[in-house]
Design a protein around this motif. Structure first.
Motif, short mmCIF file in Angstrom:
data_model
loop_
_atom_site.label_atom_id
_atom_site.label_comp_id
_atom_site.label_asym_id
_atom_site.label_seq_id
_atom_site.Cartn_x
_atom_site.Cartn_y
_atom_site.Cartn_z
N ARG A 58 0.84 -1.21 0.00
CA ARG A 58 0.00 0.00 0.00
C ARG A 58 0.87 1.25 0.00
N PHE A 59 1.93 1.21 0.82
CA PHE A 59 2.85 2.34 0.82
C PHE A 59 3.45 2.51 -0.59
N CYS A 60 3.83 1.38 -1.17
CA CYS A 60 4.48 1.44 -2.49
C CYS A 60 3.56 2.03 -3.54
N LEU A 61 2.27 1.73 -3.43
CA LEU A 61 1.31 2.28 -4.38
C LEU A 61 1.30 3.81 -4.26
N TYR A 62 1.33 4.27 -3.00
CA TYR A 62 1.36 5.72 -2.77
C TYR A 62 2.68 6.32 -3.29
N PHE A 63 3.80 5.61 -2.98
CA PHE A 63 5.11 6.12 -3.45
C PHE A 63 5.10 6.30 -4.97
N LEU A 64 4.57 5.27 -5.66
CA LEU A 64 4.60 5.30 -7.13
C LEU A 64 3.85 6.51 -7.67
N SER A 65 2.72 6.84 -7.02
CA SER A 65 1.91 7.92 -7.59
C SER A 65 2.39 9.29 -7.14
N SER A 66 3.27 9.31 -6.10
CA SER A 66 3.58 10.63 -5.52
C SER A 66 5.04 11.05 -5.69
N THR A 67 5.90 10.17 -6.20
CA THR A 67 7.32 10.54 -6.25
C THR A 67 7.77 10.75 -7.70
N ARG A 68 8.85 11.50 -7.85
CA ARG A 68 9.49 11.61 -9.16
C ARG A 68 10.89 10.99 -9.11
N ASN A 69 11.19 10.35 -7.97
CA ASN A 69 12.52 9.78 -7.78
C ASN A 69 12.59 8.38 -8.43
N ASP A 70 13.43 8.21 -9.45
CA ASP A 70 13.51 6.93 -10.18
C ASP A 70 13.84 5.76 -9.25
N TYR A 71 14.76 5.99 -8.31
CA TYR A 71 15.18 4.89 -7.43
C TYR A 71 14.00 4.42 -6.59
N VAL A 72 13.22 5.37 -6.10
CA VAL A 72 12.07 5.01 -5.26
C VAL A 72 11.04 4.22 -6.07
N MET A 73 10.79 4.70 -7.30
CA MET A 73 9.82 3.98 -8.16
C MET A 73 10.31 2.55 -8.43
N MET A 74 11.60 2.41 -8.74
CA MET A 74 12.14 1.09 -9.06
C MET A 74 12.02 0.18 -7.84
N TYR A 75 12.34 0.72 -6.65
CA TYR A 75 12.23 -0.07 -5.41
C TYR A 75 10.78 -0.51 -5.19
N SER A 76 9.84 0.43 -5.36
CA SER A 76 8.42 0.11 -5.12
C SER A 76 7.96 -1.00 -6.05
N LEU A 77 8.39 -0.92 -7.32
CA LEU A 77 7.99 -1.96 -8.29
C LEU A 77 8.62 -3.31 -7.93
N THR A 78 9.84 -3.27 -7.37
CA THR A 78 10.47 -4.53 -6.96
C THR A 78 9.69 -5.17 -5.81
N VAL A 79 9.17 -4.34 -4.93
CA VAL A 79 8.34 -4.87 -3.83
C VAL A 79 7.12 -5.58 -4.42
N PHE A 80 6.46 -4.94 -5.40
CA PHE A 80 5.30 -5.57 -6.05
C PHE A 80 5.70 -6.88 -6.74
N GLU A 81 6.83 -6.82 -7.43
CA GLU A 81 7.29 -8.01 -8.19
C GLU A 81 7.48 -9.19 -7.22
N ASN A 82 8.11 -8.91 -6.09
CA ASN A 82 8.35 -9.93 -5.08
C ASN A 82 7.03 -10.46 -4.52
N LEU A 83 6.11 -9.53 -4.27
CA LEU A 83 4.80 -9.90 -3.73
C LEU A 83 4.06 -10.84 -4.69
N ILE A 84 4.07 -10.48 -5.97
CA ILE A 84 3.27 -11.23 -6.95
C ILE A 84 3.91 -12.58 -7.27
#
Length: 1147
Positions: A58-84
């Motif tokens: 849930r945090f990662c979903l918020y991070f993705l929509s609210s940040t412009r930092n590439d590293y943060v977006m990449m990290y958030s997507l990795t969390v999703f990838e691991n989850l799925i």
């Protein structure tokens, strides 16, 4: 405390805001170049812990929509990838629905602004959800993709999703069950027709839209654009007309969409079967785009304004051409072509050869080579694509010739000869050496195809050859020109002749070898043409070489070559390099003058051999190798090389000389005697330590061939040969370098030992030859035999080194002599052993004194191994027993441990050679060496095996297990005494078992070896067990069946589950079947349930499913399929279960 967020659009809390800021600063710190590794590890641990929390997404979903930092977006997507991919099973269905709804919305909202690598990662995460949930829980997954493609605004996004889906779902990794993999493939195959239709529509509409506005006038009929070949290649005038339309100029967006569509097609074609879904209109469209790669007008248009923007456009167009060729090559690489697809295939070839014609067409503005250079450059232009259009096109031609030529050649409407003319042009205008090599490979494939076709249809031989004769003669002439400095100096001088590649050859040697292979293959098909093309060229260069004599002048220090003008020296250098290459060519063709064609081609071969003999003698007489020249660094190596190559070429004709000898020895052998005598006159002056090694070795090899292959009876009486005998046995003469000494001694020994051809036993003069051989060996071993008297005394360091040199020099010569006659007649081997007997006894006496010098022991054991392999019968039983006993006594447990553990690779080599000697002993048929079996087995199992069993190093293991295999394979009766009476009484042979403990220990060692990481040992030992089963029915023996069978099956299955030896999947599957098939009932009723019960990491319900899915098949293909399914699904279940949150209750 984690606060729940419904979707990015909803209001967020301060804690999420704070988390985001913290994460951004952590990421910035992590990638900052001042951060220490220690701190990076701390941050990494923090991030991993955060990702493992339930609800972190849930945090990662918020991070993705609210940040412009590439590293943060990449990290958030990795969390999703691991989850799925790892935890999806344990995610509540409500959360899954939310994720499935929010991520695509996020993608749609931001896909235009996200960096491409973030966008692609987000696409992959959504596709990963589809991989798990489509169609059951995510029914609109694929329809969404199709809708994206159909909507002009999102077409590029849809295509990226489609390609990712093809990559992730068509050939998924192992984190799915087999059933799900099969289901996904079926679901995708159902969509293929729709998808291909969509992609065709996109490409066609863009082409048509831009074609209308193309302002270029159509080519005038006189510009030769339509070409005379075109009518024969493309049956329909309309197709020719279509392909001649000018290429449209695309805007950047259209360019991008087309490249995405072609990338999708290339991936789809890699796994969908050839079928009518791949329509003619799709193929034609792909060919339209392939023209982007080969049409230089496109590039001109794109650079009209000269701006960098336009040159990038030109590169993009080239990229479209490369991508279109990738699609074509994916289709071409499929060997299995359904009947209904053959016509499409023919059409594809016709269209591709139209492109080939365009590429190789000469016009005023371009030479063919400059056009190919231009098309080959593109590899430098785009970072994304590492291949050029030319490389792709060459791949196409290779696939055409290797996979489809036999299919297409039978079509009367396909003009193969014209195709070869285009291929010829394409080959000889290649801009790079690698490109040229690749084309030569294609010609080699074609020549192999032709040769096998002729062999299978001898009746049509003339018709086939007549059809292709002109093309082959052209090819031969051009390949020969290409290896000559006279015609191709600029290119040949670029080739590196110093650095060795993995095959131990330089770039120049590879170039020459590949060219000569083509020459040889043409020679096989058209011997007369090939010879009449090659010989005059050789003759021209020989004239120059033979004419050098007139320029040799005597100077104060010796002889000098009086050619000094720079231009003359350069021309001479080129001529000598060419002569050297042509001599190699003539040598390469020697095999086509012998056997059945000997008489028919006798005169040609005789001409060659006479010339070669003349040239070698000339070189030795005027000593060109020692002459002073104006440019010694260039001309001296050239002269030495020509001399060495002329000797090597003559050596290649040794088999022809042998056949000549057998034809003429009764009637007039004068011509033959003259050839051999002259050759020997050319050799003898070169056998000297003062001659350069390259030349010396060529002379030695020729001498060996004359003595071994030709074997003329008069060889020993030729003064030149007697001179060599005296030179070698004279202790005061300077010894030759090691390699040369060994070769000359082999030649002299063979002159005396090998039976003369064409003569009865009574005329072989064995008595005289035996005496001569004894004195030759006696002279060669004089110093060595003197070592025996003081071997026991302690030696000083200097003295020890001298002794080692004597041992090395003598044993290398003796070992080679024994090896060279090991396959010869009994008489030769008897004489050889008589001469060697004393030296062998000396070696055995010296052995204990040097047991701690592993380098000496290594050489001694090499010698003994060669003796055992070649002369064990001649050595006789008592002496052989004495040798084996000496070795067994010397190799104590302590000595073995010292050799293996402390002396490095030499020590291990010593033990390996000792084991190899024992391999020879235990293979000996009959009862002679059977008494040694118990001590050999006990040496293996009680002394060697305990030392190496636990070591990870593979040293010694392979040899030890080969010895154990030989013990079993050649001495089966030592363990299993078959009793005829027992089999009569019971009607079935139940064999008596002897030495059971030793047998079990050996089997235990084999089983143990399967638990180790060394894949080569695993493969070897599995092969040994399978061989023992095939030959001796190992798996059926009672002791194996009742106490070992299922232990082995268990180990093999565990190895498959752990994926430690994945390269051997197939072999392990077959061995498992062979073992299980001995007792299928036991396997299905007892072993399989026990195996599943013992599996950890899976619950009882999953075990039941695994058991149910393993069908009770008894045929090999079905059984191995079941095994691989079991292994895959077991791994999959473990993966799922590992990812469930603790305390999860599964229903």
């Amino acid at each position: 405390m984690i606060n729940l967020v419904r979707c990015p659009s909803e209001e967020h809390t301060a804690s999420e805001e704070a988390s985001l800021r913290a994460l951004e600063s952590l990421m910035t710190e992590f990638f900052h170049n001042c951060t220490t590794n220690e701190r990076k590890r701390e941050i990494e641990e923090l991030l991993n812990n955060f990702a493992q929390q339930i609800g972190a997404w849930r945090f990662c979903l918020y991070f993705l929509s609210s940040t412009r930092n590439d590293y943060v977006m990449m990290y958030s997507l990795t969390v999703f990838e691991n989850l799925i991919n790892k935890m999806w099973l344990g995610v509540p269905s409500q959360d899954k629905m939310e994720i499935r709804s929010c991520l695509p919305k996020l993608l749609l909202a931001h896909h235009k602004t996200l960096p491409y690598f973030i966008r692609n990662k987000l696409c992959k995460v959504i596709v990963d959800i589809g991989r798990q949930d489509w169609p059951m829980f995510y029914h609109d997954f694929f329809t969404n993709i199709l809708q994206l493609i159909q909507s002009p605004v999102t077409t590029p996004l849809g295509l990226i999703m489609l390609k990712t889906t093809s990559e992730e779902l068509a050939c998924p990794r192992e984190d799915l069950s087999v059933a799900r993999k099969e289901e996904l493939r079926k679901l995708l195959l159902d969509q293929v027709q729709t998808v291909l239709g969509l992609l065709t529509g996109i490409l066609e509409s863009i082409w048509d839209k831009h074609s209308v506005t193309a302002a270029t006038p159509p080519p005038s009929p006189t510009s030769g654009e339509s070409g005379d070949l075109l009518s024969s290649l493309l049956q329909s005038p309309s197709a020719a007309k279509l392909l001649n339309q000018p290429i449209p100029i695309l805007d950047t967006e259209s360019e991008y969409i087309c490249s995405l569509a072609l990338e999708c097609l290339a991936h789809l074609f890699s796994w969908i079967p050839l079928s009518t879904s791949i329509t003619p209109s799709l193929l034609t469209t792909i060919f339209h785009f392939a023209r982007f790669g080969c049409d230089t007008r496109v590039r001109k248009m794109s650079s009209v304004n000269g701006s960098s923007q336009n040159s990038v456009l030109g590169q993009e167009r080239g990229r479209l051409g490369v991508l279109a060729m990738s699609c074509i090559n994916e289709l071409m690489s499929k060997n299995c072509v359904p009947m209904e697809f053959e016509e499409y295939l023919l059409r594809m070839f016709q269209q591709t050869f139209y492109l080939l014609q365009k590429i190789t067409k000469e016009n005023n503005a371009h030479t063919v080579k400059s056009r190919l250079e231009e098309l080959d450059e593109r590899v430098l232009c785009w970072g994304r694509q590492a291949e050029s259009y030319i490389e792709k096109f060459t791949d196409f031609l290779r696939l055409f010739v290797s996979v489809h030529l036999r299919r297409i050649e039978s079509y009367s409407q396909f003009p193969v000869v014209e195709f070869l003319a285009l291929l010829f042009k394409y080959t000889f205008h290649q801009p790079t050496h690698e490109g040229y090599f690749s084309c030569l490979d294609i010609w080699t494939l074609f020549l192999d195809y032709l040769t096998s076709k002729i062999k299978s249809r001898l009746a049509d031989k003339e018709a086939v050859l007549n059809r292709y004769e002109d093309a082959l003669v052209l090819l031969l002439t051009e390949v020969l020109n290409r290896i000559q400095f006279r015609y191709n100096q600029a290119q040949l001088e670029e080739l590196d002749d110093e650095t060795l590649d993995d095959d131990q050859q330089t770039e120049w040697q590879r170039y020459l070898r590949q060219s000569l292979e083509v020459v040889a293959k043409v020679m096989e098909l058209l011997p007369t043409h090939a010879f009449s093309t090659l010989f005059p060229v050789l003759q021209d260069n020989l004239e120059v070489y033979l004419g050098l004599q007139q320029f040799v002048v005597t100077s104060g220090t010796g002889h000098r070559l009086n050619i000094t003008a720079e231009n003359d020296c350069r021309r001479l250098h080129c001529s000598l390099r060419d002569l050297s290459s042509l001599l190699q060519a003539v040598g390469r063709l020697a095999e086509y003058f012998i056997g059945d064609v000997f008489a028919a081609r006798f005169n040609d071969a005789l001409t060659v051999v006479e010339r070669l003999v003349k040239v070698t003698l000339y070189g030795s007489q005027i000593k060109l190798y020692n002459i002073e020249t104006a440019v010694p660094s260039v001309l001296k190596p050239d002269l030495i090389d020509v001399h060495a190559q002329s000797l090597a070429a003559l050596q290649a004709y040794a088999h022809w000389l042998a056949q000549f000898y057998s034809e003429v020895h009764r009637q007039n052998p004068e011509q033959f005697i003259s050839l051999v005598s002259t050759a020997l006159e050319a050799i003898t002056p070169l056998i000297s330590s003062k001659v350069q090694e390259k030349l010396l070795l060529s002379a030695c090899h020729l001498l060996v061939s004359l003595a071994t292959t030709v074997r003329p009876v008069f060889l020993i009486s030729i003064p030149a040969v007697q001179k060599v005998f005296n030179r070698i046995t004279d202790t005061s003469a300077q010894r030759l370098p090691d390699k040369a000494q060994v070769l000359v001694c082999r030649a002299l020994s063979n002159v005396l030992l090998l039976p003369w051809p064409n003569l009865p036993e009574s005329e072989q003069q064995w008595a005289v030859r035996s005496t001569n051989h004894a004195s030759l060996i006696s002279a060669l071993t004089r110093e060595y035999r003197q070592l025996k008297s003081n071997a026991i005394l302690p030696q000083r360091k200097v003295q020890l080194e001298d002794t080692k040199v004597i041992i090395h020099q003598t044993l290398s010569v003796l070992e080679d002599i024994v090896e060279s006659i090991s396959g010869e007649s009994t008489k030769s081997r008897q004489i050889c052993y008589q001469s060697l007997q004393e030296s062998v006894q000396v070696s055995l006496a010296l052995f204990p004194a040097f047991i701690h010098q592993s380098d000496v022991t290594d050489e001694m054991l090499s010698f003994f191994l060669t003796l055992f392999q070649g002369l064990r019968v001649q050595m006789g039983v008592p002496f052989t027993e004495q040798i084996i006993q000496t070795f067994l006594n010397m190799f104590t447990r302590e000595q073995l441990a010292e050799s293996i553990l402390h002396e490095g690779s030499t020590g291990c080599r010593v033990v390996e050679k000792f084991l190899k000697i024992l391999q020879v002993v235990v293979q000996e048929p009959g009862q002679v060496f059977k008494p040694f079996l118990p001590s050999v087995i006990s040496l293996c199992m009680e002394q060697v095996y305990p030392i190496i069993a636990e070591r990870s190093s593979p040293d010694v293991k392979a040899e030890l297990f080969e010895l154990l295999f030989r013990v079993l394979h050649h001495n089966w009766r030592y363990f299993f005494k078959s009793s005829v009476l027992a089999s009569v009484q019971r009607g079935v042979a139940e064999e008596q078992m002897e030495n059971e403990a030793q047998f079990s220990a050996i089997m235990q060692a084999f089983g143990q070896s399967f638990l180790q990481p060394d894949i080569h040992l695993f493969k070897q030992n599995l092969f040994y067990l399978e061989t023992l089963n095939t030959k001796q029915k190992l798996y059926h023996k009672k002791i194996f069946r009742t106490t070992m069978l299922f232990q082995f099956v268990n180990v093999l299955l565990q190895v498959l589950v752990h994926k430690s030896h994945d390269l051997l999947q197939e072999e392990i599957g077959i061995a498992t079947y062979n073992m299980a098939s001995v007792d299928f009932d036991g396997f299905y009723s007892a072993f399989l349930p026990e195996f599943l019960a013992s599996c950890d990491g899976v619950d009882s319900n999953q075990k039941n499913v695994l058991g149910r899915n393993f069908k009770m098949d008894r045929d090999l293909p079905s059984f191995t399929q079941n095994v691989h399914r079991l292994v895959n699904d077991l791994r999959y279940y473990r993966l799922c279960n590992d990812s469930l949150p603790p305390g999860t209750v599964k229903l």
